[in-house]
Write an enzyme that holds these catalytic residues in place. Structure first.
Site, short mmCIF file in Angstrom:
data_model
loop_
_atom_site.label_atom_id
_atom_site.label_comp_id
_atom_site.label_asym_id
_atom_site.label_seq_id
_atom_site.Cartn_x
_atom_site.Cartn_y
_atom_site.Cartn_z
N GLU A 218 53.73 37.57 88.23
CA GLU A 218 52.66 38.30 88.92
C GLU A 218 52.97 38.33 90.41
O GLU A 218 53.17 37.29 91.03
CB GLU A 218 51.31 37.61 88.65
N ALA A 283 53.43 45.42 82.31
CA ALA A 283 51.96 45.54 82.23
C ALA A 283 51.41 45.53 83.65
O ALA A 283 50.68 44.63 84.06
CB ALA A 283 51.38 44.40 81.40
N HIS A 458 17.89 28.26 69.90
CA HIS A 458 18.68 27.03 69.93
C HIS A 458 19.19 26.74 68.52
O HIS A 458 18.43 26.88 67.56
CB HIS A 458 17.81 25.86 70.39
P1 AMP Z 1 46.13 45.19 85.88
O1 AMP Z 1 45.98 46.25 86.92
O2 AMP Z 1 44.92 44.32 85.67
O3 AMP Z 1 46.65 45.75 84.58
O4 AMP Z 1 47.27 44.21 86.41
C1 AMP Z 1 48.58 44.63 86.72
C2 AMP Z 1 49.23 43.54 87.57
O5 AMP Z 1 50.63 43.78 87.71
C3 AMP Z 1 48.65 43.46 88.98
O6 AMP Z 1 48.09 42.19 89.17
C4 AMP Z 1 49.87 43.66 89.89
O7 AMP Z 1 49.83 42.82 91.02
C5 AMP Z 1 51.03 43.28 88.99
N1 AMP Z 1 52.32 43.86 89.42
C6 AMP Z 1 52.56 45.14 89.79
N2 AMP Z 1 53.89 45.33 90.13
C7 AMP Z 1 54.49 44.11 89.97
C8 AMP Z 1 55.85 43.63 90.14
N3 AMP Z 1 56.86 44.41 90.55
N4 AMP Z 1 56.10 42.31 89.86
C9 AMP Z 1 55.12 41.51 89.43
N5 AMP Z 1 53.83 41.91 89.26
C10 AMP Z 1 53.50 43.19 89.51
#
Ligand code: AMP
Ligand code: FAD
Length: 479
Positions: A218, A283, A458
């Site tokens: 992340e 993702a 409950h």
């Molecule tokens: P979401 O929008 O909840 O699906 O989360 C997508 C996540 O991917 C976000 O927290 C971004 O910070 C993360 N993200 C986007 N690009 C990268 C990258 N190159 N490396 C690591 N994390 C990433």
């Protein structure tokens, strides 16, 4: 205004054409038909045999298949992790991924038939093909045969697609998006996931429970930045204990797929690193599917991220054209898309509905689940609003202890002066169900005191919400 006239290309004059049959589009179409509007719903999604696949991302490659796999994998996980505590032991438990995937596919197919049946029952005409708006307001459908419609109103519900990053182009084999990760035919031995957001956590959980070693990379230093800080901190600890190797502050910069594995390169404040994985899931979020809709020709504005600009009623910059769900700004969630759809349908029919995203609940279907509605303490601080909060741990809940599933807590946040509930945050089993009561309370502008004076059965997990509301006023009974 799109001119109302029988088109020479297509004799049928529709009041409304809905583009997209996801949870936004098919719900909008049904509501339009209920209100007496002659409605057509157009979707291009087909199954491998070329038959219409209704329900959009949510049903085909999103909410439903992910929950089917989360439930299956949770059952498997319970066999070794929860059942022994209940005195239940099973020798030689095995997982048959092919059977699990066929069950998931049957659930999806059956719900898809259900959507088709609902559209039919309500008299909505369904057309299969890609729709595009033209400069003069027609809807051209590239189907067989091609059609051209001139409805009075168009509702754009084109949804979204997985966001891509240059550092990790998907190849459908070693490097896949969420759709690919829902279709693995066996748990990869080593699974790397880029992004520890909602989708990364849910899919990582599925394969972790089935035996994969899962690393989530992340880029952000904060875990789940939109969630309550205590929920984020506690859930991160739980997920790591479950075996999800969540690494924060790690930006993926490239990857090299090889014959047997993929090498993932990433950077943190200490420098460059790499890991090897058998499969890599990208993702990193989703982007609106607005490129192929003819928006520029039709004079419909998009924002800098590609979302269709709308006002508080779902109206775009062109009269008679509306946009709902993932293709318009707002929470990218199925229930929000559906509520947008109902609201826009009622407006088209002359009603007074408006779109309000303040009480849209958020859910992450990990175990324990995470759910929240309204604002976090940090958001209230940033807005300069004084608040009080009360927290109740499930470790003090009779029902949670009886179930042997007592991790997490409920937090109720209310306005310091008026006591109106401003946010509710739940980490725990059934959080997705518990949050519904909080949403209702907030819709009625309830105070924490209102919840505290409401009788809860409950023993139930919902008593946790009751106790957290009491705790706002420092009078929880079981703390
Ligand atoms: P979401 O929008 O909840 O699906 O989360 C997508 C996540 O991917 C976000 O927290 C971004 O910070 C993360 N993200 C986007 N690009 C990268 C990258 N190159 N490396 C690591 N994390 C990433
Ligand atoms: P979509 O569901 O994306 O539907 C859009 C439809 O429009 C598609 O069928 C597409 O074929 C069609 N379309 C697009 N362009 C055209 C065109 N030009 N012509 C004809 N048809 C067109 N949300 C939740 O609330 N809960 C969850 O648990 C959840 N889990 C998820 C899990 C995963 C893995 C993913 C990927 C998403 C998940 N989501 C979840 C998000 C949810 O799927 C979306 O928010 C929701 O599907 C948005 O609905 P929509 O109707 O706006 O668009």
């Amino acid at each position: 205004m799109v001119p109302r006239k029988d088109s020479p290309e297509d004799a049928a004059a529709f009041d409304v054409a809905v583009v997209g049959a996801g949870p936004g589009g098919y719900v909008a179409a049904i509501r339009c038909a209920q209100l007496g509007l002659r409605t057509v719903c157009i979707d291009k999604w087909t199954d491998p045999r070329g038959r219409p696949a209704l329900g959009g991302t949510c049903l085909n490659v999103g909410c439903i298949p992910s929950k089917a796999l989360l439930d299956s994998s949770h059952h498997f996980h319970c066999l070794s992790h929860l059942f022994p505590e209940h005195g239940i032991s099973v020798d030689g438990a095995r997982i048959d991924v092919a059977a699990m995937q066929s069950r998931k596919n049957r659930v999806v197919a059956s719900l898809g038939r259900g959507v088709a049946g609902l559209l039919r029952k309500n008299g909505v005409e369904l057309v299969t093909g890609a729709a595009r708006l033209t400069e003069d307001g027609a809807v051209e459908i590239a189907g067989s045969p091609p059609r051209s419609l001139r409805p009075r109103h168009v509702v754009l519900a084109a949804g979204s697609v997985p966001a891509a990053i240059e550092a990790a182009p998907t190849d459908g084999a070693r490097i896949v998006d969420s759709e690919g990760a829902l279709a693995f035919d066996e748990p990869p031995r080593r699974l790397a996931v880029i992004g520890a957001g909602v989708i990364g956590l849910e899919l990582g959980s599925v394969w972790n429970r089935l035996g994969s070693e899962v690393v989530l990379l992340e880029a952000l230093d904060d875990f789940l930045p939109g969630a309550d800080r205590d929920v984020a901190k506690h859930s991160l600890r739980i997920f790591r204990r479950q075996g999800l190797d969540v690494r924060l502050g790690q930006r993926v910069t490239g990857c090299e797929p090889g014959g047997e594995a993929v090498t993932v390169h990433f950077e943190d404040s200490h420098g460059a690193h790499r890991i090897e994985a058998d499969r890599l899931v990208v993702a990193v979020g989703r982007r609106p599917a607005t490129e192929a809709l003819g928006l520029e020709e039709a004079g419909i504005d998009r924002d800098e991220r590609g979302f269709i600009r709308v006002d508080g009623f779902g109206r775009t910059s062109r009269e008679g054209v509306w946009a709902i769900g993932d293709c318009a700004p707002g929470p990218m969630l199925a229930h929000r898309a559906s509520e947008d759809g109902i609201s826009v349908a009622e407006r088209i029919a002359g009603g007074k509905s408006r779109i309000d995203h303040h009480t849209v609940p958020w859910v992450i279907y990990t175990h324990p689940e995470i759910a929240w509605v309204g604002r976090t303490e940090s958001e209230l601080d940033d807005a300069g609003i004084a608040w009080r909060s009360g927290r109740f741990p499930f470790a003090a809940s009779g029902r949670a202890l009886a179930a042997g599933d007592a991790e997490g807590f409920v937090k109720v946040v209310s306005d310091e002066t008026t006591d109106e509930i401003l946010g509710v945050h739940v980490l725990g089993a059934q959080a997705s169900e518990l949050i519904a009561e909080a949403v209702t309370a907030m819709e009625f502008q309830a105070s924490a005191e209102d919840l505290a004076r409401t009788v809860h059965a409950h023993p139930t997990l919902a008593e946790g919400l009751h106790e957290a509301a009491l705790a706002v006023d420092e009078r929880a009974i079981h703390l």
